[in-house]
Design a protein around this motif. Structure first.
Motif, PDB file in Angstrom:
ATOM      1  N   ASP A 142      66.359  48.564  30.780  1.00  0.00           N
ATOM      2  CA  ASP A 142      66.708  48.198  32.149  1.00  0.00           C
ATOM      3  C   ASP A 142      65.603  47.414  32.847  1.00  0.00           C
ATOM      4  O   ASP A 142      65.570  47.303  34.074  1.00  0.00           O
ATOM      5  CB  ASP A 142      67.050  49.450  32.971  1.00  0.00           C
ATOM      6  CG  ASP A 142      65.905  50.458  32.990  1.00  0.00           C
ATOM      7  OD1 ASP A 142      64.877  50.188  32.334  1.00  0.00           O
ATOM      8  OD2 ASP A 142      66.049  51.507  33.652  1.00  0.00           O
ATOM      9  N   VAL A 143      64.679  46.861  32.090  1.00  0.00           N
ATOM     10  CA  VAL A 143      63.605  46.025  32.627  1.00  0.00           C
ATOM     11  C   VAL A 143      64.028  44.561  32.527  1.00  0.00           C
ATOM     12  O   VAL A 143      64.544  44.143  31.483  1.00  0.00           O
ATOM     13  CB  VAL A 143      62.298  46.252  31.843  1.00  0.00           C
ATOM     14  CG1 VAL A 143      61.189  45.330  32.348  1.00  0.00           C
ATOM     15  CG2 VAL A 143      61.875  47.703  31.927  1.00  0.00           C
ATOM     16  N   PRO A 144      63.853  43.760  33.567  1.00  0.00           N
ATOM     17  CA  PRO A 144      64.175  42.330  33.475  1.00  0.00           C
ATOM     18  C   PRO A 144      63.436  41.696  32.303  1.00  0.00           C
ATOM     19  O   PRO A 144      62.235  41.936  32.099  1.00  0.00           O
ATOM     20  CB  PRO A 144      63.709  41.764  34.824  1.00  0.00           C
ATOM     21  CG  PRO A 144      63.781  42.935  35.764  1.00  0.00           C
ATOM     22  CD  PRO A 144      63.395  44.132  34.942  1.00  0.00           C
ATOM     23  N   LEU A 145      64.156  40.871  31.568  1.00  0.00           N
ATOM     24  CA  LEU A 145      63.596  40.321  30.332  1.00  0.00           C
ATOM     25  C   LEU A 145      62.461  39.349  30.584  1.00  0.00           C
ATOM     26  O   LEU A 145      61.631  39.106  29.693  1.00  0.00           O
ATOM     27  CB  LEU A 145      64.710  39.638  29.525  1.00  0.00           C
ATOM     28  CG  LEU A 145      65.861  40.549  29.094  1.00  0.00           C
ATOM     29  CD1 LEU A 145      66.920  39.753  28.350  1.00  0.00           C
ATOM     30  CD2 LEU A 145      65.348  41.692  28.222  1.00  0.00           C
ATOM     31  N   GLY A 149      54.934  42.099  32.820  1.00  0.00           N
ATOM     32  CA  GLY A 149      53.982  43.127  33.226  1.00  0.00           C
ATOM     33  C   GLY A 149      53.327  42.789  34.551  1.00  0.00           C
ATOM     34  O   GLY A 149      53.816  41.975  35.337  1.00  0.00           O
ATOM     35  N   THR A 150      52.164  43.444  34.772  1.00  0.00           N
ATOM     36  CA  THR A 150      51.398  43.240  36.005  1.00  0.00           C
ATOM     37  C   THR A 150      50.065  42.592  35.646  1.00  0.00           C
ATOM     38  O   THR A 150      49.836  42.197  34.494  1.00  0.00           O
ATOM     39  CB  THR A 150      51.169  44.585  36.707  1.00  0.00           C
ATOM     40  OG1 THR A 150      50.331  45.408  35.880  1.00  0.00           O
ATOM     41  CG2 THR A 150      52.498  45.283  36.979  1.00  0.00           C
ATOM     42  N   ALA A 151      49.199  42.557  36.622  1.00  0.00           N
ATOM     43  CA  ALA A 151      47.897  41.920  36.386  1.00  0.00           C
ATOM     44  C   ALA A 151      47.089  42.661  35.334  1.00  0.00           C
ATOM     45  O   ALA A 151      46.303  42.056  34.587  1.00  0.00           O
ATOM     46  CB  ALA A 151      47.113  41.841  37.700  1.00  0.00           C
ATOM     47  N   HIS A 152      47.269  43.991  35.247  1.00  0.00           N
ATOM     48  CA  HIS A 152      46.462  44.777  34.307  1.00  0.00           C
ATOM     49  C   HIS A 152      47.288  45.432  33.200  1.00  0.00           C
ATOM     50  O   HIS A 152      46.716  45.906  32.219  1.00  0.00           O
ATOM     51  CB  HIS A 152      45.706  45.870  35.076  1.00  0.00           C
ATOM     52  CG  HIS A 152      44.804  45.336  36.124  1.00  0.00           C
ATOM     53  ND1 HIS A 152      43.618  44.678  35.853  1.00  0.00           N
ATOM     54  CD2 HIS A 152      44.922  45.332  37.497  1.00  0.00           C
ATOM     55  CE1 HIS A 152      43.044  44.290  36.970  1.00  0.00           C
ATOM     56  NE2 HIS A 152      43.817  44.675  38.004  1.00  0.00           N
ATOM     57  N   VAL A 153      48.641  45.435  33.369  1.00  0.00           N
ATOM     58  CA  VAL A 153      49.495  46.105  32.381  1.00  0.00           C
ATOM     59  C   VAL A 153      50.399  45.060  31.704  1.00  0.00           C
ATOM     60  O   VAL A 153      50.976  44.189  32.365  1.00  0.00           O
ATOM     61  CB  VAL A 153      50.360  47.195  33.041  1.00  0.00           C
ATOM     62  CG1 VAL A 153      51.289  47.838  32.014  1.00  0.00           C
ATOM     63  CG2 VAL A 153      49.474  48.257  33.677  1.00  0.00           C
ATOM     64  N   LEU A 154      50.522  45.188  30.404  1.00  0.00           N
ATOM     65  CA  LEU A 154      51.328  44.247  29.611  1.00  0.00           C
ATOM     66  C   LEU A 154      52.630  44.904  29.178  1.00  0.00           C
ATOM     67  O   LEU A 154      52.621  46.032  28.680  1.00  0.00           O
ATOM     68  CB  LEU A 154      50.538  43.801  28.370  1.00  0.00           C
ATOM     69  CG  LEU A 154      51.296  42.921  27.373  1.00  0.00           C
ATOM     70  CD1 LEU A 154      51.565  41.541  27.973  1.00  0.00           C
ATOM     71  CD2 LEU A 154      50.487  42.777  26.081  1.00  0.00           C
ATOM     72  N   PHE A 155      53.758  44.187  29.396  1.00  0.00           N
ATOM     73  CA  PHE A 155      55.064  44.593  28.864  1.00  0.00           C
ATOM     74  C   PHE A 155      55.367  43.687  27.662  1.00  0.00           C
ATOM     75  O   PHE A 155      55.284  42.467  27.767  1.00  0.00           O
ATOM     76  CB  PHE A 155      56.166  44.437  29.908  1.00  0.00           C
ATOM     77  CG  PHE A 155      56.022  45.347  31.104  1.00  0.00           C
ATOM     78  CD1 PHE A 155      55.141  46.415  31.074  1.00  0.00           C
ATOM     79  CD2 PHE A 155      56.785  45.143  32.241  1.00  0.00           C
ATOM     80  CE1 PHE A 155      55.011  47.262  32.175  1.00  0.00           C
ATOM     81  CE2 PHE A 155      56.663  45.973  33.336  1.00  0.00           C
ATOM     82  CZ  PHE A 155      55.773  47.027  33.308  1.00  0.00           C
ATOM     83  N   ARG A 156      55.734  44.291  26.570  1.00  0.00           N
ATOM     84  CA  ARG A 156      55.993  43.478  25.372  1.00  0.00           C
ATOM     85  C   ARG A 156      57.182  44.076  24.608  1.00  0.00           C
ATOM     86  O   ARG A 156      57.221  45.280  24.332  1.00  0.00           O
ATOM     87  CB  ARG A 156      54.752  43.437  24.477  1.00  0.00           C
ATOM     88  CG  ARG A 156      54.897  42.653  23.174  1.00  0.00           C
ATOM     89  CD  ARG A 156      55.115  41.162  23.421  1.00  0.00           C
ATOM     90  NE  ARG A 156      54.066  40.576  24.233  1.00  0.00           N
ATOM     91  CZ  ARG A 156      52.908  40.127  23.773  1.00  0.00           C
ATOM     92  NH1 ARG A 156      52.644  40.226  22.496  1.00  0.00           N
ATOM     93  NH2 ARG A 156      52.031  39.592  24.588  1.00  0.00           N
ATOM     94  N   LEU A 197      47.508  48.350  28.318  1.00  0.00           N
ATOM     95  CA  LEU A 197      46.581  47.601  29.156  1.00  0.00           C
ATOM     96  C   LEU A 197      46.332  46.228  28.558  1.00  0.00           C
ATOM     97  O   LEU A 197      46.206  46.084  27.337  1.00  0.00           O
ATOM     98  CB  LEU A 197      45.257  48.368  29.279  1.00  0.00           C
ATOM     99  CG  LEU A 197      45.287  49.671  30.094  1.00  0.00           C
ATOM    100  CD1 LEU A 197      43.941  50.371  29.999  1.00  0.00           C
ATOM    101  CD2 LEU A 197      45.671  49.405  31.539  1.00  0.00           C
ATOM    102  N   ARG A 198      46.295  45.243  29.411  1.00  0.00           N
ATOM    103  CA  ARG A 198      46.045  43.891  28.909  1.00  0.00           C
ATOM    104  C   ARG A 198      44.689  43.805  28.227  1.00  0.00           C
ATOM    105  O   ARG A 198      44.517  43.048  27.259  1.00  0.00           O
ATOM    106  CB  ARG A 198      46.114  42.884  30.054  1.00  0.00           C
ATOM    107  CG  ARG A 198      47.525  42.657  30.578  1.00  0.00           C
ATOM    108  CD  ARG A 198      47.572  41.512  31.587  1.00  0.00           C
ATOM    109  NE  ARG A 198      48.921  41.304  32.074  1.00  0.00           N
ATOM    110  CZ  ARG A 198      49.850  40.557  31.459  1.00  0.00           C
ATOM    111  NH1 ARG A 198      49.538  39.970  30.319  1.00  0.00           N
ATOM    112  NH2 ARG A 198      51.052  40.420  31.978  1.00  0.00           N
ATOM    113  N   ALA A 199      43.743  44.593  28.690  1.00  0.00           N
ATOM    114  CA  ALA A 199      42.407  44.550  28.095  1.00  0.00           C
ATOM    115  C   ALA A 199      42.415  45.055  26.655  1.00  0.00           C
ATOM    116  O   ALA A 199      41.540  44.695  25.847  1.00  0.00           O
ATOM    117  CB  ALA A 199      41.435  45.383  28.938  1.00  0.00           C
TER     118      ALA A 199
END
Length: 642
Positions: A142-145, A149-156, A197-199
């Motif tokens: 249910d997450v838009p494709l 993510g955000t500035a610090h969190v990555l959605f993949r 985390l993007r880091a």
């Protein structure tokens, strides 16, 4: 009947008359224009000529378009032609008229446009379905494709092989600030949604490497997978509506089917004309061609050429030209159906004999002997007459059903002689309904007189073999091959006569004379002492084994008659065992249908073998080229003379 005598034509005309000349020849339908080979009579001017240009490629393209339109109408209107095309009679003026042709061209363009629309819609449908299939596995997310993510969190989003253990994947990510969720799975892949985390992206991806994790992205897609699937379903429904509307428009063109068929036949005639155009030689002012025409129709050809002011000559082909002379067989109602057999084997050479009248009596009689059943004969006659009268098939199909009719007559007669009507069908019916014994009258029966039928079959075979030898004997005398005729045919006739005289108890003199000629032949015609000696043994061995083997081949007449009769009676007997007339009719009908179908083909194949091997081998010289005149050959209509 005979092979039609041909005349070699050489024609010169003005180049401006090309279209009129070809149109008139097409209408006449009896002139074959030869393929130019550069071997013209006068090399001084023949080098100035070149092949004429034509519209053959354009015409073939139009034929393809018309056939495509007809196929589209048949497909979308769900029309069925049946086993045979119903030909419609039409006048030549209507066939060549512009009104129907213009209707057909308009319909063809309209259908072509609709087919292009349908093709585009089908391509778009394929693209939409492929996109939908790619999104289907992500509908639980249910997450838009497009959300990365955000500035610090990555959605993949990513996939692993279908056998991947999700627990093991999570354990591998335990040392990182990351979480992975299983969105769905099928036999091939498991679908995951990764948060980290993007880091630590590089370290997380390195931990997932052993699991063959592969990232997935969707370009130009916004919203959730579920939202996109609903949008795609709407587009697919709209696409289907548009496609069905285009198909319905094609169905509306179904009334133009006859016009398209007529135009297809007309284009076929145009293609024949344009193909022959390429065989013309021209320098721009005059045109020249060579060809062939039947001698019996030279009056019509000469009238046409004189009327158009052509310079021409017609002559008999020289003997060295015989291999190039096209062959046309002149037949009547009895022998014409045998063209099917002759063409399947090979046409005779131009200087040979027409085999059809020599083969027709034997082929038709032998077929009747092998089938030998009144019921089957009636079915063949009715089927042949019905199809011939209703559908008027032409060419090989027309010959086939005419031959079926003639063989049906022979089958009925032989069935009447042997008392067969679907085997012993009537005998069983009378016994089941009345209890009385009944049998059709017969001169002999396959089961009771098998030996007599075998002897009779071999006698008929002997007659056919001797007939073939007689034809060969006459042909050799005509060619001046007297010694070959004497030692190949006459000698063995004397041997056969001697065997017959000896069997009747009138002495052995005739046989001794024949044997003496058998020995004398190789001595006279052989070369060298060894050639003469080996020739004697070779002649005796080849002829004795050859004639003996040929005669044995005719035993198949008895074998197929016996097999067909026995199979029919077996099914009738099986059907009669329960003692119920309804059960009997069902089993008898099924069995006789199978028996009839097998014998229909089997008798033809064995009859064909007897003609092509045992009979033709005695006299036939094949290798003739079929006569293919410039003519109107139609598939859908019958042109009536105006």
């Amino acid at each position: 009947m005979a092979i039609v005598k041909m005349k070699k034509l050489c024609v010169m005309a003005m180049a401006a008359q090309r279209q009129q000349l070809l149109r008139e020849l097409l209408h006449l339908g009896c002139v074959e224009i030869s393929e130019p080979d550069g071997k013209l009579a006068d090399p001084a001017w023949s080098a100035l000529l070149k092949r004429e240009n034509s519209r053959l490629l354009d015409t073939k393209s139009e034929i393809t378009d018309v056939n495509t339109a007809l196929a589209a109408i048949k497909k979308y209107a769900q029309l069925k032609d049946g086993l045979f095309i119903q030909r419609h009679p039409i006048s030549e003026a209507e066939f060549l008229g512009d009104e129907t042709a213009e209707r057909a061209r308009t319909a063809c363009k309209r259908i072509d446009s609709l087919l292009q629309t349908i093709s585009g819609l089908q391509s778009e449908e394929g693209r939409l379905r492929a996109k939908r299939a790619a999104l289907e596995s992500w509908k639980g997310l249910d997450v838009p494709l497009e959300n990365q993510g955000t500035a610090h969190v990555l959605f993949r989003m990513g996939v692993c092989p279908g056998s991947t253990d999700t627990g093991a994947v999570r354990q591998a990510l335990g040392q990182h600030a990351a979480e992975i969720f299983e969105v769905g799975a099928d036999k091939q892949q498991t679908y995951y949604f990764l948060i980290c985390l993007r880091a630590e992206e590089q370290d997380v991806m390195e931990s997932l490497r052993p699991f063959n994790f592969s990232a997935v992205t969707f370009q130009d897609v916004t919203g959730t997978a579920e939202e996109n699937l609903r949008s795609l379903d709407a587009l697919l429904a709209e696409n289907e509506t548009s496609r069905k509307a285009a198909e319905a428009e094609i169905v509306k063109n179904a009334p133009e089917r006859d016009a398209l068929r007529l135009y297809a036949d007309r284009l076929s005639a145009e293609a024949a004309k344009e193909s022959n155009t390429e065989r013309l030689l021209t320098d721009g002012t005059i045109l020249f061609f060579e060809g062939w025409a039947p001698a019996e129709r030279m009056g019509q050809v000469s009238d046409l050429l004189e009327r158009l002011g052509c310079a021409w000559e017609a002559r008999d082909p020289a003997e060295e030209e015989y291999p190039e002379v096209p062959v046309q067989l002149k037949n009547n109602w009895l022998t014409r159906p045998l063209n099917m057999v002759t063409e399947m084997y090979s046409l005779p050479a131009y200087d040979n004999v027409d085999p059809n009248p020599l083969m027709a009596p034997f082929f038709i009689l032998f077929y009747g002997i092998m089938m030998a059943d009144m019921g089957y004969g009636i079915l063949m006659i009715l089927a042949g007459l019905f199809i011939t009268k209703k559908y008027r098939p032409k060419g090989t199909m027309g010959h086939m059903f005419s031959l079926v009719t003639l063989c049906g007559v022979s089958t009925f007669i032989m069935g009447a002689i042997t008392g067969g009507f679907f085997g012993d069908f009537l005998t069983q019916v009378v016994k089941l309904t009345t209890g009385a014994d009944f049998a059709l009258p017969s001169l002999f029966t396959p089961l009771d007189d098998t030996l007599m039928i075998l002897v009779g079959a071999m006698c008929l075979g002997f007659v056919q073999i001797v007939t073939g030898m007689a034809i060969s004997f006459i042909r050799k005398l005509q060619k001046g091959q007297v010694l070959d005729a004497v030692f190949e045919e006459l000698t063995w006739w004397i041997v056969f006569a001697g065997i017959g005289v000896m069997a009747l108890g009138y002495g052995n003199v005739v046989l001794y004379v024949g044997l003496a000629l058998v020995v004398l032949g190789p001595i006279v015609t052989g070369k060298g002492l060894m050639g003469k000696i080996t020739g004697i043994f070779g002649s005796v061995y080849n002829h004795v084994t050859g004639y003996f083997g040929d005669l044995l081949s005719y035993a198949r007449l008895m074998a197929l008659m016996l097999a067909g009769s026995v199979i029919a009676q077996v099914f009738n007997t099986l059907g009669a065992i329960p003692g119920n007339i309804v059960v009997f009719l069902i089993i008898s009908l099924a069995g006789n249908t199978l028996n009839f179908a097998l014998n229909l083909l089997g008798c033809y194949v064995h009859d064909l073998r007897l003609q092509c091997l045992e009979y033709f081998g005695k006299f036939y010289e094949d290798g003739g080229k079929p006569f293919r005149p410039l003519a109107i050959n139609t598939k859908f209509v019958d042109i009536q003379n105006d």
